[in-house]
Design an enzyme around this catalytic site. Structure first.
Site, short mmCIF file in Angstrom:
data_model
loop_
_atom_site.label_atom_id
_atom_site.label_comp_id
_atom_site.label_asym_id
_atom_site.label_seq_id
_atom_site.Cartn_x
_atom_site.Cartn_y
_atom_site.Cartn_z
N SER A 12 54.83 34.66 27.57
CA SER A 12 54.49 34.40 29.16
C SER A 12 55.66 34.85 30.08
CB SER A 12 54.30 32.94 29.51
OG SER A 12 55.36 32.18 29.18
N LEU A 13 55.25 35.12 31.40
CA LEU A 13 56.39 35.67 32.13
C LEU A 13 57.36 34.47 32.57
CD1 LEU A 13 54.10 37.64 34.55
CD2 LEU A 13 55.86 38.59 33.01
N GLU A 44 54.74 45.98 39.10
CA GLU A 44 53.18 45.78 39.11
C GLU A 44 52.70 44.87 39.65
OE1 GLU A 44 52.50 46.19 34.59
OE2 GLU A 44 54.17 47.33 34.36
N LYS A 47 50.68 41.35 39.79
CA LYS A 47 50.42 40.56 38.77
C LYS A 47 49.11 39.85 38.84
CE LYS A 47 51.58 35.97 36.84
NZ LYS A 47 50.53 35.25 37.09
N ARG A 91 44.64 35.37 24.67
CA ARG A 91 46.12 35.08 24.55
C ARG A 91 46.21 33.86 23.81
NH1 ARG A 91 49.91 32.02 27.20
NH2 ARG A 91 51.80 32.79 26.72
#
Length: 231
Positions: free
Chosen positions: A15-16, A46, A48, A69
């Site tokens: 995850s970010l 980019e 999100k 995911r």
């Protein structure tokens, strides 16, 4: 109750690191610059996506499988559902006749356009069914259906933004990867940009924020990636 089969991801789908204010983003930039041994820093910026994250795998240029995911290590096999999404390449294109990679795992986002979402909800209400809360829920709920025929009639799109693993090809930068993906027929986002200063990141944030309402899909931020893959 029938369930989707579980599969292990090629590599963990992480995850970010989420930050909400400019100072935290500047701290990230400062951390990078302090740890690159004086090398020039380049970032890829980019949008999100506020969609549904998936891993898609190709063997010798042919779609092999795809998964949600899940918890990042294991996901649910949604291969048959993914195959029904029109923009998803079932065979990689061969630019200039070059052979596709022997193995390619990419990460993407399944989204539903705002226009399609409004039309779909209108139809659901007319049938007396409860509407979806937002496009993300609509995309997520659809992709986890057990019947691919129900997915096939839904107006879904998919964008790709990361190469997770590849055999038979090497890239020096993330920007190179993003340029290559469309050559294989894997759709990327038109608003991806490069930056080398925090001022450029700030400008991109403001520009993207100004365009947010006019985009045909939901975004909930921007992603800053260090471009040099070795670093």
């Amino acid at each position: 109750v029938p369930e989707l089969k579980k599969v292990r991801h090629t590599v963990p789908l992480l995850s970010l690191n989420s930050v909400l204010d400019e100072e935290e983003a500047e701290d990230f930039d400062d951390f990078i610059r302090r740890n690159v041994d004086g090398k020039d820093v380049a970032y890829v910026l980019e949008p999100k996506f506020d969609g549904f994250s998936v891993e898609v795998v190709y063997r010798d240029g042919v779609f092999a499988w795809g998964a949600t995911r899940g918890d990042g290590a294991m996901g649910e096999d949604i291969s048959e559902n993914l195959k029904t999404i029109g923009p998803l390449a079932l065979r990689l294109q061969r630019p200039a006749g070059e052979a596709p990679p022997a193995f390619l795992a990419v990460r993407g986002e399944v989204v539903m356009s705002k226009r399609s979402f409004l039309k779909l909800n209108k139809e659901k209400v007319e049938r007396g069914e409860p509407p979806f809360a937002n496009p993300r829920n609509a995309a997520a709920g659809t992709m986890r259906q057990l019947d691919p025929k129900k997915v096939a009639v839904m107006p879904l799109d998919i964008f790709f933004y990361d190469i997770l693993r590849i055999e038979g090809r090497r890239f020096a930068s993330h920007w190179e990867e993003l340029q290559q993906l469309p050559r294989w027929g894997l759709k990327t986002e038109d608003h991806n940009r490069r930056a080398s200063t925090f001022e450029e990141i700030r400008h991109y944030r403001d520009e993207l924020g100004g365009r947010r309402d006019s985009l045909d899909y939901e975004i909930d931020g921007l992603v800053i990636k260090l471009d040099d893959l070795r670093l």
